[in-house]
Design an enzyme around this catalytic site. Structure first.
Site, PDB file in Angstrom:
ATOM      1  N   HIS A   1      -0.173  39.394   8.589  1.00  0.00           N
ATOM      2  CA  HIS A   1       0.547  38.225   7.504  1.00  0.00           C
ATOM      3  C   HIS A   1       1.663  37.974   7.998  1.00  0.00           C
ATOM      4  O   HIS A   1       2.941  38.384   8.834  1.00  0.00           O
ATOM      5  CB  HIS A   1       0.562  39.313   6.723  1.00  0.00           C
ATOM      6  CG  HIS A   1       1.005  38.049   4.964  1.00  0.00           C
ATOM      7  ND1 HIS A   1       0.071  37.558   4.965  1.00  0.00           N
ATOM      8  CD2 HIS A   1       1.534  38.065   4.976  1.00  0.00           C
ATOM      9  CE1 HIS A   1       0.124  36.319   3.652  1.00  0.00           C
ATOM     10  NE2 HIS A   1       1.878  36.756   3.610  1.00  0.00           N
TER      11      HIS A   1
ATOM     12  N   ASP B   1       4.103  35.010   8.321  1.00  0.00           N
ATOM     13  CA  ASP B   1       3.978  33.819   5.863  1.00  0.00           C
ATOM     14  C   ASP B   1       4.436  32.374   7.652  1.00  0.00           C
ATOM     15  O   ASP B   1       5.633  31.967   7.852  1.00  0.00           O
ATOM     16  CB  ASP B   1       5.693  33.758   6.310  1.00  0.00           C
ATOM     17  CG  ASP B   1       4.986  34.712   4.890  1.00  0.00           C
ATOM     18  OD1 ASP B   1       3.539  34.925   4.267  1.00  0.00           O
ATOM     19  OD2 ASP B   1       5.749  35.677   4.222  1.00  0.00           O
TER      20      ASP B   1
ATOM     21  N   ASP C   1      -1.952  37.492  -0.723  1.00  0.00           N
ATOM     22  CA  ASP C   1      -0.267  37.766  -1.051  1.00  0.00           C
ATOM     23  C   ASP C   1       0.422  36.230  -1.778  1.00  0.00           C
ATOM     24  O   ASP C   1       1.602  36.279  -2.229  1.00  0.00           O
ATOM     25  CB  ASP C   1       0.220  37.443   0.256  1.00  0.00           C
ATOM     26  CG  ASP C   1       1.652  37.853   0.459  1.00  0.00           C
ATOM     27  OD1 ASP C   1       2.538  38.310  -0.612  1.00  0.00           O
ATOM     28  OD2 ASP C   1       3.136  37.508   1.081  1.00  0.00           O
TER      29      ASP C   1
ATOM     30  N   HIS D   1       2.346  29.720   0.262  1.00  0.00           N
ATOM     31  CA  HIS D   1       2.512  30.459  -0.958  1.00  0.00           C
ATOM     32  C   HIS D   1       4.225  31.181  -1.409  1.00  0.00           C
ATOM     33  O   HIS D   1       4.188  31.800  -2.057  1.00  0.00           O
ATOM     34  CB  HIS D   1       1.590  31.085  -0.992  1.00  0.00           C
ATOM     35  CG  HIS D   1       1.797  32.914  -0.163  1.00  0.00           C
ATOM     36  ND1 HIS D   1       0.216  32.943   1.123  1.00  0.00           N
ATOM     37  CD2 HIS D   1       2.630  33.679   0.257  1.00  0.00           C
ATOM     38  CE1 HIS D   1       0.461  33.870   1.642  1.00  0.00           C
ATOM     39  NE2 HIS D   1       1.928  34.667   1.524  1.00  0.00           N
TER      40      HIS D   1
END
Length: 1013
Positions: free
Chosen positions: A262, A264, A374, A579
C-alpha cells in the site's frame, strides 16, 4: 508432566534474539563510502553521478528533513567468499520498523539502473554468488531523509510536515554499509523458529499440538551450539523438520495470500516523494519476483504506474516483464485509490475509466475488481459504478476500524442504491499489511464471520502505507504455512482467483444494503476545507468545459475539441482525490500544493471554457447554463448589475430582460419576494422564514445559528470528530454589525459580521432573489482557531423520519433517530450538494457549494411539534499532521431552500454549484442535449474519448423513482448505443422521431453514445 512452557519459551526467545539472528550474516567487510548532499529538490541520476563526493564515515549524522543525500559505495568481494551468497547490507540509521515514514534509499548500479531499495525491514541488496570472488562493487545510492511525522503518536504538534518549516538539522545517523555473506542455513533456521514459536503461542493451552511444538523447540535448542550457530544450524533444523512437516487439518481455513504494498499517493510525505517511493517499492517487488517463482503481487493506482513509466524506465520494463510472467497483477482499475465518499459521481466514473484503460493499454489486462483497502467508508453508489466499468468484485479493509459496531460480514454481496450487487470481501486478518505472523493467522480464523458458509479469506501481505512491500521473510513464512498443522493453509494466488473460488463456494452469501459507513474518521468530511472546495469546483468546472467544448465542436467550424488538455486536467483532479489528500489528512506540504494545483486547474479550465464559448461567434451578450435543469433566476451582468433571465438546460439564451412574478421588498431586516419572507434578528440569526406559498413557518428555532465547538478527538486529529465534541460549545450571538446592503428589487441582502475566538471573523451576506425561495448565505471567514469546529444550524419545523443526502448519482436516506447503536454512531455523516428533510407534503433542503460533513437530529418541542435540525460542518482546526490546517481565509456559500421536493433540491444543488456564465457570443440555436421528462438528469456531455466525434452523454435517475423521457439532440442523430463507462457498446438504443427514448429504474446510471449524421 511438569509445566515447563515458560522456561522453554524464554530459552527460545533469548537464543533466537541474541545468537541466531546475529549469525544470519557470517562475514562482513565495509564499503568505502562517499557522500554528496543534493541541493533543494531531488535530482536525476545523471546529475548525481557527475557531482563531487567527499569521504563519509559510519556513525555520522546525515540528512536534513526532506533532503536527498547521494552515497557512493565501493567495495570488493573477498576471494574466499567464492560460491557463497553475497549481499550488501545498508542501515541508514533507521528508527523503528515502519518502512514508509523515515529514511529510505534506492540503490543504483554505476550505469544508472535501479537495482533495489533499502528500508528498515529490507536492508539487503543481492550481489552475486561469485564463482571466483574478487568482484568489484560500485553503487550510487539515493537516500531520502524523510522525517517521522507521527513519532510522538499524536501527542505533539510538529513543523516537520513542510519543508518550509522543518529546519535543516540532520535526522539520521548512518549505521552500516557492508558487503556480507548470507548464511542461508541460519536464515532458514531463523524463519523456522519464528513460525513455530508464533504458531505455538496462539494455540490454546489444551491443544496437544501446542505442547508438541514446545518440546520440539526445547530439543532444538539442545542441538544448537551457541559457539557455532552456523555449524549447528542444519542439525537444529533437522529436529524441527518433523513438526514443520505435519499437514494442516482437512477443514483448516484457507488464506489466499496476495503480495501488496500500500503506497499512499501522498500523506505524511508530498507527491514528489511518492514518485520515488514507487520506484523503491517496485524495484524490491520485481527483485523478489526473480527470486520466488510462486510470488504474486497485486498493485493498484494507475497514476503510480505512470510515474514509474515516465521517471524510471528500467523499473517499468521489469514491471511489464513481471506482468507477462503472471507474477504482477494490476488490480483496482482506478487512477488512484480515491476517497470513498467525497468525489462526485462523474469523478468516480472517470477514476474507473482512466484506471482501467491504462492497464488495458499498457499490459493488455482488464482488471476485474475494485481494490480500496484504506478509504474511509464507501458510498452506496459504488456497486453500480463498479459493475458499469466491467468489475466483478470489490475489496476493502478499513471497515475493521469501526469505533462502535463490528461489521457483521467478511464475504458478502453489497447492494447499492439502484439495486446493483457486487461480490465483496473484507479480509478478516484485519490488515492490508499482513506478514503471516502467528497473531495474524489466529486473528483471521477467529474473526471470519462466514464460518459454515465459506472457508477462505484473502490476506494482502507486505509492508505498506509508505510502501516497502513484501519481503523474502514474508514469502518464507507463507511457504512454511502452506500446509502446517494448527494453522490455516496459505496459498499465494491472484485476487481474481480468490474471488472466483469464494463466490463459487458461497454464492448465496449475505447481502449488505446501502453505504459502508466507517464509524471513525468522520472529520475527513470537513478537514482542509480549501482542498475540498478545490475538488468540488474543479469537478464542476470540468463539466462546464466539456459541455461547451462539445457545443463548439458541433457548431463552430474550425474548433478543435481539447482532448489532451481535458484528459490531463481530469487526471490532476483525480490524483488529488486520493484518500489522504481530499479527506484533509495529509501534511501541510501536500495541502499547500493541492491548493496551488486547484488554482492552476481553475485557470486553465476557465480559459478552455472561454475559448469554446468564443468559438460560437461574436454577438450579443448571452447567458450560458451548464446545469441539466432550465433556470429562471437573477444573474449579475459583466457590469455587476443584477438581471433576471430564463435559460434552458445545458443551453444558452440572450441576456434579455425577463420579469419575475414578484420583486423583492426590503423593509429593514425583512426580505420578502412573494414566495418567502425572511426576518433577520438583531443577533444576526434568522428569527423567521415564512413560506408564503404553503402559509407556514419553516423554522423551529433560530436559523443559521453558528456554533463553535471544542474539537479534540481521542487520537487522529485531522481524521476524527468524536461524539463528545457536542458537549462544549459557544453560540455566536453577538454580531459586530447587521446591515442591509442591497434593496434592489431583484436582490435584497443583509450583511452580518461577527468577531470571535482568537481573532477570527466571519462575514455573511444573506441574500434573497426575485423568483426563488432559496436563501443564500455567502460566507467569508478569516479563521484563526485551534482545535475547534464551526457549524451552521437550521432547526426546521418538520417531523422528518429520515434525512436524505446527495451522494454520487443519487441520494441516501438516514434515520434521524438513534434507536440502535448503528444509528447513534452516525452522528456525523457525509453528503454532496444538499441535505433534505421533510414530512409528507413538505420538505426543506440545505444546499452547499463546497462542504461535505453534516449532522441531522430532532427534538420534540413543548408544543408537541418536532424540530429537525440540519447542521453543516463549515471549518475545523486540527493540529496534526498539519499544525496550520484551515487557518486563514475561506469563502463559500450555503443555502436554505424552503418548500422543496427532492427534485427541487436536485435542481437547486446544480444551480448553486454551476453559476450562470455571462459572455459575448452568438451562441448555439439549441442545446446539444435536452431531455423531455422529469427525473432523467444529464450528468456529463462530452465527445467520445476515441476521437470518433461521437457524443457521449451520461444520464441518471435523480429522484429515487422510475423515470421516463426522451433524449433529444441539437444535431442530426444517426444512431445511438448504450455503453459501459469505458464507452464500449453494450446494445443498440432505439432512435424514434429524432430522439432516444429513455426509461430508468431508481438511481440508474446510463451512458449513451450518439452517432452524428
Amino acid at each position: 508432566m511438569h509445566d515447563e512452557s515458560r522456561r522453554i519459551e524464554e530459552r527460545v526467545q533469548r537464543a533466537h534474539d541474541q545468537r541466531i539472528k546475529p549469525a544470519i550474516y557470517a562475514a562482513t567487510v565495509p564499503f568505502e563510502v562517499e557522500a554528496w548532499q543534493a541541493p533543494g529538490e531531488p535530482v536525476s541520476f545523471e546529475e548525481a553521478a557527475a557531482a563531487r563526493y567527499t569521504p563519509f564515515a559510519m556513525d555520522t549524522p546525515w540528512g536534513p528533513p526532506w533532503g536527498t543525500t547521494w552515497f557512493r559505495m565501493r567495495g570488493r568481494v573477498p576471494a574466499e567468499w567464492a560460491g557463497r551468497r553475497v549481499e550488501a547490507v545498508i542501515d541508514l540509521g533507521f528508527v523503528g520498523d515502519w518502512p514508509g515514514n523515515q529514511a529510505e534509499a534506492l540503490v543504483h548500479l554505476a550505469d544508472g539502473r535501479p537495482l533495489k531499495a533499502v528500508n528498515p525491514l529490507n536492508q539487503y541488496v543481492p550481489v552475486a554468488n561469485p564463482a571466483d570472488g574478487g568482484e568489484e562493487i560500485d553503487y550510487l545510492v539515493e537516500a531520502a531523509s524523510n522525517p517521522d511525522i507521527l513519532k510522538d503518536n499524536f501527542s505533539k504538534v510538529t513543523p516537520m510536515g513542510d519543508k518550509l518549516t522543518a529546519g535543516s538539522a540532520p535526522l539520521y545517523t548512518f549505521q552500516r554499509a557492508d558487503l556480507a555473506v548470507l548464511d542461508e542455513e541460519v536464515f532458514h533456521l531463523d524463519l523456522d523458529l519464528q513460525v513455530l514459536r508464533e504458531l505455538m503461542v496462539h494455540l490454546p493451552e489444551h491443544e496437544p499440538r501446542r505442547h508438541e511444538i514446545l518440546h520440539a523447540l526445547d530439543r532444538a535448542m539442545d542441538a544448537l551450539d551457541l559457539d557455532d550457530v552456523s555449524g549447528s544450524a542444519a542439525a537444529v533444523r533437522e529436529v524441527l523438520a518433523p513438526v514443520l512437516a505435519k499437514p494442516a487439518n482437512a477443514s483448516a481455513h484457507t488464506i489466499s495470500g496476495v503480495g501488496h504494498a500500500h503506497i499512499d499517493s501522498a500523506w505524511l510525505w508530498p507527491i514528489r516523494e511518492t514518485k520515488r517511493k514507487t520506484s523503491r517499492t517496485f524495484s524490491n517487488v520485481t527483485a523478489l519476483a526473480d527470486e520466488y517463482d510462486d510470488f504474486i503481487f497485486a498493485c493498484s493506482q494507475a497514476q503510480q504506474y505512470e510515474w514509474v513509466r515516465d521517471n524510471y524506465p528500467h523499473v517499468w520494463a521489469r514491471i511489464q516483464e513481471s506482468v507477462k510472467k503472471g507474477q504482477w497483477a494490476p488490480v483496482g482499475g482506478m487512477w488512484v485509490e480515491a476517497d470513498g465518499n467525497l468525489p462526485g459521481g462523474e469523478a468516480i466514473a472517470r477514476q474507473l475509466i482512466h484506471g482501467k484503460r491504462f492497464f488495458i493499454e499498457h499490459f493488455g489486462v482488464e482488471t476485474k475488481g475494485v481494490w480500496l483497502p484504506d478509504s474511509f467508508g464507501y458510498t452506496a453508489a459504488y456497486p453500480q459504478l463498479a459493475k458499469l466499468a466491467g468489475n466483478d468484485w470489490f475489496l476493502t479493509q478499513k471497515i475493521s476500524w469501526n469505533q462502535t459496531n463490528k461489521f457483521p460480514h467478511h464475504t458478502f454481496w453489497w447492494e447499492g442504491i439502484d439495486g446493483t450487487r457486487i461480490f465483496t470481501h473484507f479480509p478478516p486478518v484485519d490488515t492490508y499489511n499482513a506478514r503471516f505472523s502467528g497473531e495474524e493467522m489466529d486473528r483471521a480464523v477467529r474473526n471470519y464471520s462466514e464460518k459454515g458458509g465459506g472457508q477462505r479469506s484473502l490476506a494482502p501481505f507486505g509492508w505498506g502505507d509508505g510502501g516497502g512491500g513484501p519481503t523474502r521473510e514474508i514469502m518464507e513464512r507463507a511457504r512454511r504455512l502452506a500446509n502446517l498443522e494448527g494453522s490455516p493453509k496459505v496459498v499465494i494466488e491472484h485476487p481474481d482467483d480468490f474471488f472466483a473460488q469464494a463466490r463459487a463456494e458461497y454464492p448465496d452469501a449475505p447481502v449488505w444494503v446501502g453505504e459502508l459507513y466507517l464509524e471513525l474518521h468522520r472529520a475527513t468530511y470537513t478537514s482542509q476545507a480549501r482542498t475540498k472546495q478545490g475538488n468540488r469546483r474543479s469537478e464542476h468546472r470540468l463539466r462546464e468545459a466539456e459541455l461547451w467544448a462539445t457545443t463548439a465542436a458541433l457548431h463552430a467550424p474550425g474548433y478543435a475539441y481539447p482532448y489532451e488538455k481535458l484528459d490531463r486536467l481530469w487526471k490532476t483532479v483525480l490524483l488529488h482525490q486520493f484518500h489522504d489528500i481530499l479527506p484533509g489528512s495529509s501534511i501541510a506540504w501536500v495541502h499547500r500544493e493541492a491548493e496551488a494545483e486547484y488554482a492552476r486547474v481553475a485557470e486553465e479550465l476557465e480559459a478552455l471554457t472561454a475559448e469554446a464559448v468564443a468559438a460560437l461567434g461574436a454577438g450579443a451578450t448571452r447567458v450560458f447554463n451548464t446545469s441539466p435543469f432550465g433556470r429562471a433566476e437573477v444573474v449579475r451582468t459583466s457590469e455587476g448589475a443584477p438581471a433576471y433571465v430564463e435559460v434552458p438546460a445545458n443551453g444558452s439564451a440572450p441576456l434579455a430582460d425577463a420579469r419575475p412574478a414578484q420583486f423583492v421588498k426590503t423593509e429593514g431586516r425583512v426580505l420578502d419576494n412573494g414566495l418567502v419572507r425572511v426576518e433577520v434578528a438583531e443577533d444576526g440569526t434568522l428569527s423567521s422564514v415564512y413560506d408564503l406559498r404553503a402559509r407556514r413557518e419553516v423554522l423551529g428555532d433560530k436559523g443559521n445559528l453558528l456554533r463553535l465547538h471544542t474539537d479534540l478527538p481521542n487520537y487522529w486529529d485531522a481524521w476524527d470528530i468524536d461524539k463528545h465534541y457536542n458537549n462544549r460549545y459557544t453560540d455566536l450571538l453577538e454580531p459586530t454589525s447587521v446591515e442591509v446592503v442591497s434593496e434592489d428589487p431583484l436582490l435584497g441582502a443583509v450583511r452580518v459580521t461577527r468577531s470571535f475566538g482568537k481573532g477570527s471573523t466571519i462575514t455573511q451576506t444573506i441574500t434573497l432573489r426575485a423568483g426563488s425561495p432559496r436563501i443564500d448565505f455567502e460566507t467569508d471567514i478569516d479563521w484563526h482557531e485551534a482545535e475547534k469546529i464551526l457549524k451552521a444550524a437550521f432547526p426546521v419545523d418538520v417531523r422528518a423520519a429520515h434525512s436524505s443526502a446527495e451522494i454520487q448519482f443519487g441520494h441516501v436516506q438516514r434515520p434521524t433517530h438513534t434507536n440502535t447503536s448503528w444509528e447513534a454512531a452516525r452522528f456525523e455523516v457525509s453528503g454532496h450538494r444538499w441535505v433534505h428533510v421533510g414530512e409528507p407534503g413538505y420538505g426543506v433542503a440545505v444546499i452547499n457549494d463546497s462542504t461535505y460533513g453534516h449532522d441531522v437530529s430532532r427534538t420534540v418541542r413543548e408544543d408537541g411539534g418536532t424540530t429537525t435540525t440540519v447542521r453543516l460542518s463549515l471549518v475545523r482546526a486540527p493540529r496534526i499532521p498539519d499544525p496550520e490546517a484551515d487557518q486563514g481565509r475561506h469563502r463559500f456559500t450555503y443555502s436554505l431552500l424552503p418548500g422543496a421536493s427532492i427534485q427541487d433540491t436536485v435542481a437547486e444543488g446544480y444551480s448553486l454549484n454551476l453559476p450562470l456564465r455571462v459572455a459575448d457570443a452568438a451562441g448555439a440555436s439549441e442545446p446539444v442535449i435536452s431531455v423531455d421528462g422529469d427525473g432523467v438528469t444529464v450528468e456529463a456531455v462530452k465527445l467520445a474519448d476515441d476521437g470518433s466525434g461521437d457524443v457521449v452523454v451520461r444520464l441518471y435517475e435523480s429522484g429515487g423513482g422510475r423515470a421516463q423521457g426522451v433524449l433529444r439532440t441539437g444535431f442530426p442523430l444517426a444512431g445511438a448505443q448504450v455503453t459501459d463507462l469505458l464507452e464500449r457498446p453494450l446494445e443498440d438504443a432505439a432512435v424514434e422521431e429524432g430522439g432516444v427514448p429513455v426509461s430508468l429504474r431508481p438511481f440508474q446510471v446510463l451512458t449513451l453514445r450518439l452517432r452524428r449524421s
